[in-house]
Design a protein around this motif. Sequence first.
Motif, mmCIF file in Angstrom:
data_model
loop_
_atom_site.group_PDB
_atom_site.id
_atom_site.type_symbol
_atom_site.label_atom_id
_atom_site.label_comp_id
_atom_site.label_asym_id
_atom_site.label_seq_id
_atom_site.Cartn_x
_atom_site.Cartn_y
_atom_site.Cartn_z
ATOM 1 N N ILE A 159 -17.707 127.712 57.138
ATOM 2 C CA ILE A 159 -18.619 128.388 58.079
ATOM 3 C C ILE A 159 -17.891 129.130 59.196
ATOM 4 O O ILE A 159 -18.518 129.727 60.071
ATOM 5 C CB ILE A 159 -19.628 127.389 58.693
ATOM 6 C CG1 ILE A 159 -18.903 126.240 59.393
ATOM 7 C CG2 ILE A 159 -20.597 126.889 57.642
ATOM 8 C CD1 ILE A 159 -19.831 125.249 60.059
ATOM 9 N N GLY A 160 -16.556 129.078 59.179
ATOM 10 C CA GLY A 160 -15.787 129.862 60.147
ATOM 11 C C GLY A 160 -15.675 129.249 61.525
ATOM 12 O O GLY A 160 -15.676 129.969 62.531
ATOM 13 N N VAL A 161 -15.593 127.912 61.596
ATOM 14 C CA VAL A 161 -15.371 127.244 62.880
ATOM 15 C C VAL A 161 -14.213 126.261 62.719
ATOM 16 O O VAL A 161 -13.780 125.956 61.611
ATOM 17 C CB VAL A 161 -16.629 126.494 63.376
ATOM 18 C CG1 VAL A 161 -17.797 127.451 63.541
ATOM 19 C CG2 VAL A 161 -17.002 125.344 62.435
ATOM 20 N N SER A 162 -13.733 125.726 63.830
ATOM 21 C CA SER A 162 -12.626 124.781 63.780
ATOM 22 C C SER A 162 -13.103 123.385 63.389
ATOM 23 O O SER A 162 -14.301 123.066 63.522
ATOM 24 C CB SER A 162 -11.925 124.720 65.133
ATOM 25 O OG SER A 162 -12.801 124.199 66.116
ATOM 26 N N GLU A 163 -12.178 122.561 62.941
ATOM 27 C CA GLU A 163 -12.513 121.173 62.608
ATOM 28 C C GLU A 163 -13.022 120.432 63.847
ATOM 29 O O GLU A 163 -13.944 119.617 63.758
ATOM 30 C CB GLU A 163 -11.287 120.452 62.045
ATOM 31 C CG GLU A 163 -11.551 119.006 61.650
ATOM 32 C CD GLU A 163 -10.316 118.320 61.081
ATOM 33 O OE1 GLU A 163 -10.410 117.102 60.808
ATOM 34 O OE2 GLU A 163 -9.270 118.983 60.923
ATOM 35 N N SER A 164 -12.428 120.752 65.006
ATOM 36 C CA SER A 164 -12.843 120.089 66.246
ATOM 37 C C SER A 164 -14.297 120.417 66.595
ATOM 38 O O SER A 164 -15.015 119.593 67.155
ATOM 39 C CB SER A 164 -11.922 120.485 67.407
ATOM 40 O OG SER A 164 -11.954 121.885 67.624
ATOM 41 N N THR A 165 -14.745 121.641 66.245
ATOM 42 C CA THR A 165 -16.146 122.018 66.485
ATOM 43 C C THR A 165 -17.082 121.175 65.629
ATOM 44 O O THR A 165 -18.150 120.746 66.083
ATOM 45 C CB THR A 165 -16.374 123.512 66.188
ATOM 46 O OG1 THR A 165 -15.566 124.295 67.062
ATOM 47 C CG2 THR A 165 -17.835 123.901 66.378
ATOM 48 N N VAL A 166 -16.661 120.908 64.384
ATOM 49 C CA VAL A 166 -17.447 120.064 63.486
ATOM 50 C C VAL A 166 -17.568 118.653 64.072
ATOM 51 O O VAL A 166 -18.651 118.050 64.072
ATOM 52 C CB VAL A 166 -16.812 120.009 62.079
ATOM 53 C CG1 VAL A 166 -17.608 119.071 61.166
ATOM 54 C CG2 VAL A 166 -16.748 121.407 61.460
#
Length: 297
Positions: free
Chosen positions: A55-62
Motif C-alpha cells: 500500500i506504499g507506507v512504512s512498516e512503522s506506519t502499519v
Amino acid sequence: MNFMKEEFIKKMSFSDEVKKRFIRLSRGQRKVAQLVIENPHVVATHIASEVGKIIGVSESTVIRFCYAMDLSGYSELQERIRKDLSETEKVATKEPIYAGKKHEYLFSEVMNGDVASILNTIQYVDADSFQKATLYLHKANDIYVLGFRQCAPTASYLTSILENLGKKVTQIKFNVEDILKQMNKMDKDSLLFVIAYDSVLEDVLTIAKIAKNKNVKLIAITNSTISPLRDYAEINFVVGAQKQFAFEGNTAANSITHALIEGMMILNRNDYRKCLKCDTLLHYDFNLLEKQSAATK
C-alpha cells in the motif's frame, strides 16, 4: 442502553471498529485501514513489512495503526482479522433466508435485519454533526436533494416531507440537462443533500465537487465510512450494516432522514406544524372539488 442494542454492539466486527475510528487515523494509517476493510485476507497472510510495501507506507506506519486500534501489535491485528474471516465463512455456509419460496419466519428475519441496520447506523451518528445538519436544513433558502437509482426512494421521501413542511426543495433528476440546470441555480445559501451508495458514487462525485467550489453546504448519506464523498461533504452520515445490498440500506437511510426532519422541526415547531396543517387542508379541498366535479358529470 436496551438489551437488543447491547447484544448487537457486542457482535461488532473488527472491520466495523476500524470504520468507526477511520476519521481519527492519520493519512498513512487510513491506507492500512482501507486494506483491512477491503482485503483482510492480504493482512491475515502477509507480514507487516510486506503489507506496507503493498500500500506504499512504512512498516512503522502499519504498527502505529495497530496501536491506534488499541492492539498490542501486528500479531493481534492478524488474530482479530482471522477471527472475523472465520465468522464470515460460518455465515456464508448458512442457507440464505430467501432460498425457498416459503419461509415461516421470513418476515421476522428480514425485519430484524432492518433493525440491525438501524442500530449499526446509530453507532456512527455524531451528535454535533446531527445538530449541525438540522440547523442547515432549517436555515437553507433552497434545498436540492440528489439520489440516483437505488438511492432514489430515500431522496423522494426526504423531498416529499420537506415540501410538506413548507421548504423550498428540488429533487434533481437523473439526466444531464436537469443536473446542469439545478447546479447553475445553487449558491452559498443553498444546501445540497446527497444520498449515494458505493455503486452510484461515480455519478455524484463531480456534482459534489462543483457544489463545494460554489460554497454550497453539503450533507451526505453514504453506506461507507471511507466513502470518497466524505472529501466534499461537510456532514456525512453512514447507514446500513455489513454484507448488505446497497438498497437494503434505505431502511436505515429513511430512519436517519426522519430523525433529521424531527430535529429540524424542533427549531420552529409552531411554523412547521402550521405548514403541515395547511397541506392537509389543501389536500382535503382538492379531494372535495374532485368529488363535486364527479357528481356533476
